[in-house]
Write a protein that holds these residues in place. Structure first.
Motif, PDB file in Angstrom:
ATOM      1  N   LYS A 134     107.744 -74.068  63.319  1.00 38.55           N
ATOM      2  CA  LYS A 134     108.582 -73.332  64.697  1.00 38.55           C
ATOM      3  C   LYS A 134     109.251 -71.824  64.317  1.00 38.55           C
ATOM      4  N   THR A 135     108.582 -70.852  65.192  1.00 39.22           N
ATOM      5  CA  THR A 135     110.065 -69.828  64.790  1.00 39.22           C
ATOM      6  C   THR A 135     110.364 -69.276  66.335  1.00 39.22           C
ATOM      7  N   PRO A 136     111.358 -69.320  66.410  1.00 40.49           N
ATOM      8  CA  PRO A 136     111.629 -68.252  68.170  1.00 40.49           C
ATOM      9  C   PRO A 136     111.098 -67.759  68.840  1.00 40.49           C
ATOM     10  N   ASN A 137     110.726 -66.752  68.065  1.00 40.72           N
ATOM     11  CA  ASN A 137     109.916 -65.678  67.531  1.00 40.72           C
ATOM     12  C   ASN A 137     108.925 -65.192  68.752  1.00 40.72           C
ATOM     13  N   THR A 138     108.224 -66.273  68.892  1.00 38.03           N
ATOM     14  CA  THR A 138     107.354 -66.053  70.373  1.00 38.03           C
ATOM     15  C   THR A 138     107.274 -67.271  71.156  1.00 38.03           C
ATOM     16  N   ASP A 139     107.984 -67.221  72.933  1.00 33.35           N
ATOM     17  CA  ASP A 139     107.715 -68.323  73.038  1.00 33.35           C
ATOM     18  C   ASP A 139     106.557 -68.585  73.854  1.00 33.35           C
ATOM     19  N   ALA A 140     105.796 -68.113  73.985  1.00 30.36           N
ATOM     20  CA  ALA A 140     104.596 -68.613  74.516  1.00 30.36           C
ATOM     21  C   ALA A 140     103.227 -67.429  74.902  1.00 30.36           C
ATOM     22  N   LEU A 141     102.153 -67.977  75.037  1.00 30.09           N
ATOM     23  CA  LEU A 141     101.307 -66.874  75.379  1.00 30.09           C
ATOM     24  C   LEU A 141     101.036 -66.303  76.562  1.00 30.09           C
ATOM     25  N   VAL A 142     101.214 -65.167  77.279  1.00 30.50           N
ATOM     26  CA  VAL A 142     101.149 -64.395  79.034  1.00 30.50           C
ATOM     27  C   VAL A 142      99.819 -64.110  78.909  1.00 30.50           C
ATOM     28  N   CYS A 143      98.570 -64.817  79.439  1.00 29.95           N
ATOM     29  CA  CYS A 143      97.446 -64.080  79.959  1.00 29.95           C
ATOM     30  C   CYS A 143      97.568 -63.581  81.378  1.00 29.95           C
ATOM     31  N   MET A 144      97.244 -61.565  81.159  1.00 28.72           N
ATOM     32  CA  MET A 144      96.749 -61.469  82.735  1.00 28.72           C
ATOM     33  C   MET A 144      95.220 -61.039  82.258  1.00 28.72           C
ATOM     34  N   HIS A 145      94.796 -61.127  83.644  1.00 24.76           N
ATOM     35  CA  HIS A 145      93.259 -60.789  84.058  1.00 24.76           C
ATOM     36  C   HIS A 145      93.198 -59.906  84.531  1.00 24.76           C
ATOM     37  N   GLY A 146      91.576 -59.347  84.767  1.00 26.17           N
ATOM     38  CA  GLY A 146      91.092 -58.396  85.261  1.00 26.17           C
ATOM     39  C   GLY A 146      90.635 -57.361  86.588  1.00 26.17           C
ATOM     40  N   ALA A 147      90.375 -56.814  86.655  1.00 27.51           N
ATOM     41  CA  ALA A 147      90.368 -56.845  89.206  1.00 27.51           C
ATOM     42  C   ALA A 147      89.380 -57.678  88.990  1.00 27.51           C
ATOM     43  N   ASN A 148      89.484 -58.523  90.023  1.00 26.04           N
ATOM     44  CA  ASN A 148      88.312 -59.780  90.893  1.00 26.04           C
ATOM     45  C   ASN A 148      88.533 -60.763  89.866  1.00 26.04           C
ATOM     46  N   GLY A 149      89.995 -60.656  89.198  1.00 24.20           N
ATOM     47  CA  GLY A 149      89.911 -62.251  88.292  1.00 24.20           C
ATOM     48  C   GLY A 149      90.523 -63.072  88.752  1.00 24.20           C
ATOM     49  N   SER A 150      91.666 -64.162  87.869  1.00 24.02           N
ATOM     50  CA  SER A 150      92.233 -65.177  88.051  1.00 24.02           C
ATOM     51  C   SER A 150      92.718 -65.947  86.751  1.00 24.02           C
ATOM     52  N   THR A 151      93.022 -66.914  87.298  1.00 25.21           N
ATOM     53  CA  THR A 151      93.418 -67.262  86.271  1.00 25.21           C
ATOM     54  C   THR A 151      92.486 -68.363  85.485  1.00 25.21           C
ATOM     55  N   TYR A 152      91.402 -68.240  86.297  1.00 18.00           N
ATOM     56  CA  TYR A 152      90.295 -69.320  86.160  1.00 18.00           C
ATOM     57  C   TYR A 152      89.470 -68.655  84.703  1.00 18.00           C
ATOM     58  N   SER A 153      89.259 -67.552  84.056  1.00 22.27           N
ATOM     59  CA  SER A 153      89.522 -66.426  83.665  1.00 22.27           C
ATOM     60  C   SER A 153      89.903 -67.450  82.501  1.00 22.27           C
ATOM     61  N   PHE A 154      90.909 -67.629  81.849  1.00 20.85           N
ATOM     62  CA  PHE A 154      91.568 -68.006  81.369  1.00 20.85           C
ATOM     63  C   PHE A 154      91.635 -70.059  80.555  1.00 20.85           C
ATOM     64  N   ARG A 155      90.487 -70.250  81.272  1.00 21.92           N
ATOM     65  CA  ARG A 155      90.940 -72.051  81.814  1.00 21.92           C
ATOM     66  C   ARG A 155      90.231 -72.564  80.033  1.00 21.92           C
ATOM     67  N   TYR A 156      89.052 -72.006  79.304  1.00 22.11           N
ATOM     68  CA  TYR A 156      89.309 -72.521  78.067  1.00 22.11           C
ATOM     69  C   TYR A 156      90.021 -72.449  77.198  1.00 22.11           C
ATOM     70  N   LEU A 157      91.169 -70.754  77.231  1.00 20.66           N
ATOM     71  CA  LEU A 157      91.860 -70.389  76.457  1.00 20.66           C
ATOM     72  C   LEU A 157      93.256 -70.723  75.990  1.00 20.66           C
ATOM     73  N   LEU A 158      93.159 -71.029  77.308  1.00 17.46           N
ATOM     74  CA  LEU A 158      94.694 -71.706  77.263  1.00 17.46           C
ATOM     75  C   LEU A 158      94.941 -72.928  76.307  1.00 17.46           C
ATOM     76  N   PRO A 159      93.640 -73.973  77.209  1.00 16.64           N
ATOM     77  CA  PRO A 159      94.143 -74.883  75.850  1.00 16.64           C
ATOM     78  C   PRO A 159      93.880 -75.267  74.569  1.00 16.64           C
ATOM     79  N   ARG A 160      92.836 -74.279  73.852  1.00 18.08           N
ATOM     80  CA  ARG A 160      92.264 -73.801  72.972  1.00 18.08           C
ATOM     81  C   ARG A 160      94.159 -73.600  72.150  1.00 18.08           C
ATOM     82  N   VAL A 161      94.262 -72.469  72.519  1.00 23.73           N
ATOM     83  CA  VAL A 161      96.175 -71.237  72.573  1.00 23.73           C
ATOM     84  C   VAL A 161      97.204 -72.871  72.108  1.00 23.73           C
ATOM     85  N   ALA A 162      97.446 -73.755  73.248  1.00 22.35           N
ATOM     86  CA  ALA A 162      98.104 -74.862  72.974  1.00 22.35           C
ATOM     87  C   ALA A 162      97.938 -75.603  71.474  1.00 22.35           C
ATOM     88  N   SER A 163      96.148 -75.353  72.002  1.00 24.13           N
ATOM     89  CA  SER A 163      96.322 -77.023  71.235  1.00 24.13           C
ATOM     90  C   SER A 163      96.296 -76.624  69.215  1.00 24.13           C
TER      91      SER A 163
END
Length: 466
Positions: A144-173
């Motif tokens: 791992k290199t310090p090129n990227t510290d994190a994936l930061v997700c931003m939802h659309g109109a009327n969305g929330s963090t809930y939209s990424f509940r499946y994606l976050l653990p998938r990317v982390a793992s």
């Protein structure tokens, strides 16, 4: 769609005209012979000469009659829509000149989940309590290199963090990278800062120069500053930015504002309007068009008029709040009844409307519209000027859109991709994915393996960074 509406209108135009015209012809007095399969029709005897037959004269409807039928048909087909629009845009906004605060709403934190997290930032003297969720990698990648510290997700109109509940653990793992989703104000469980109060009518004391009646966090520039401050608070120096729908232009603006802090831009169903590249000889024509913005985005005249009226409404405190509340109330009812998001289960639909149970959602949404509608469809020229920053800073870009997306259709994404190519983006750094069978919410769509494909594409892009 407009295409379907055209055919529906034509059908509604035909039927009343045909029926009315037939009624004016009157009964013919002759019943046509029935055709029996396999039996030849009876021929008229030769002695029944044509001169002995009784003739029936068909009285055709005149031009004025048909025109009358057409007008009535159009009136009937449009009356329901006109009545609905009149109620929503004229009657409802002025029904209560001084709307009181909504009752039964709760503080955002009271609706938090067990894995919810909060961080406080400050903007223009107001504290903003930001709701976010994150998934941390269980193991550290060896190379791992310090090129990227994190994936930061931003939802659309009327969305929330809930939209990424499946994606976050998938990317982390799968990618071994910290994955974060934040609630952008005025959505989700992030607090909604109020509009500033002024002692004078204008910022510099000039009473003829009105001041904004919205907090700066709701402006495009404010959303960029908000995102960067959240990244600072969470210890993220450089991130891969993922934006879905209306979150995509926010992610893009962050990348263009601070390109050294963005390693990749992932635009999912992007609501990015770049318009057509305007040549110098077309400048005068474009400036003379009252319904055409600097991005080349043009509204039909009827919608331009509605848009102008809507802008007038939201500029007023009482009518603006009434029209926002009425619109969201109808949208919420449609979601809860399964009319909207019909392919989602009731629990998921309930999560998408949960933020409307929090205090201040209506005032925050009103400020968002006030801050953004003045720039609707604009900014295309600015984007085309700044897009070369992506190529200059070697920012990798993924643009993903569903074939069946009617909210942000593929043509919109293709225009964005083409603009980046014209800005010097190398093919090796630009990936465009047209996802089969996918609609506007690929992160929610389990049919045809859409969500699985979406998540794998994101993971693969992140893996290129780590």
């Amino acid at each position: 769609t407009m295409h379907g509406a055209f055919h529906d209108t034509m059908r509604s135009m035909r039927c009343p005209v045909d029926v009315a015209a037939s009624a004016r012809r009157g009964p013919t007095g002759v019943t046509p012979p029935r055709r029996v399969p396999g039996v030849a029709p009876r021929r008229r005897p030769a002695r029944e000469h044509a001169s002995s037959r009784s003739f029936v004269t068909t009285v055709r409807a005149g031009k004025d009659d048909v025109l009358g039928d057409l007008v009535r048909s159009l009136f009937e087909s449009g009356r329901a829509k006109v009545t609905k629009d009149f109620e929503e845009l004229v009657v409802e906004p002025f029904s209560d000149p001084d709307p009181k605060p909504l009752t039964g709403l709760v503080p955002p934190k009271s609706l938090a989940d067990v894995d919810s997290k909060f961080v406080t930032i400050e903007m223009d003297g107001e504290s903003v309590v930001v709701h976010y969720k994150e998934s941390l990698p269980t193991t550290t990648r060896e190379n791992k290199t310090p090129n990227t510290d994190a994936l930061v997700c931003m939802h659309g109109a009327n969305g929330s963090t809930y939209s990424f509940r499946y994606l976050l653990p998938r990317v982390a793992s799968a990618a071994g990278l910290r994955a974060i989703a934040i609630d952008r104000p005025p959505y989700g469980l992030t607090s909604r800062p109020p509009a500033p109060r002024y002692e004078n009518k204008s910022e510099n004391g000039n009473e003829n120069e009105p001041k904004p009646n919205y907090h700066r966090v709701y402006t495009p520039e404010g959303q960029v500053e908000f995102t960067l401050k959240v990244m600072d608070a969470l210890g993220i120096e450089r991130a891969a930015l993922l934006g879905h729908s209306a979150g995509a232009p926010v992610a893009l603006d962050v990348a263009l504002s601070e390109p050294t802090r963005c390693s990749a831009l992932l635009a999912v169903a992007p609501a990015v309007f770049v318009g057509e590249k305007v040549s110098s000889e077309d400048d005068d024509k474009q400036e003379s068009s009252s319904t055409k913005s600097s991005s080349g985005f043009k509204l039909p005249l009827d919608r331009a008029i509605r848009f102008a009226w809507f802008r007038f409404l939201i500029a007023q405190d009482g009518p603006g709040l009434n029209v926002i509340r009425g619109s969201v109330r109808r949208q919420t009812a449609a979601v809860e009844a399964g009319v909207t998001y019909a392919d989602l289960d009731p629990e998921t639909r309930a999560q998408y409307v949960k933020p409307t149970k929090t205090e201040g959602w209506d005032v925050g949404l009103l400020q968002l519209f006030r801050a953004g509608l003045g720039r609707f469809g604009s900014g295309g020229d600015r984007l085309r000027t700044e897009l070369p920053k992506l190529a200059d800073n070697k920012i990798k870009v993924l643009v993903l859109v569903g074939v069946l997306d009617e909210t942000t259709p593929p043509a919109l994404a293709e225009g964005f991709v083409e603009a980046m190519k014209q800005a010097g983006m190398l093919e090796s750094d630009l990936q465009y994915v047209l996802l089969p069978d996918a609609n506007h919410l690929p992160m929610e769509q389990t049919t045809f393996g859409v969500r699985e494909s979406f998540e794998q594409i994101v993971v693969n892009k992140v893996l290129e960074l780590v």
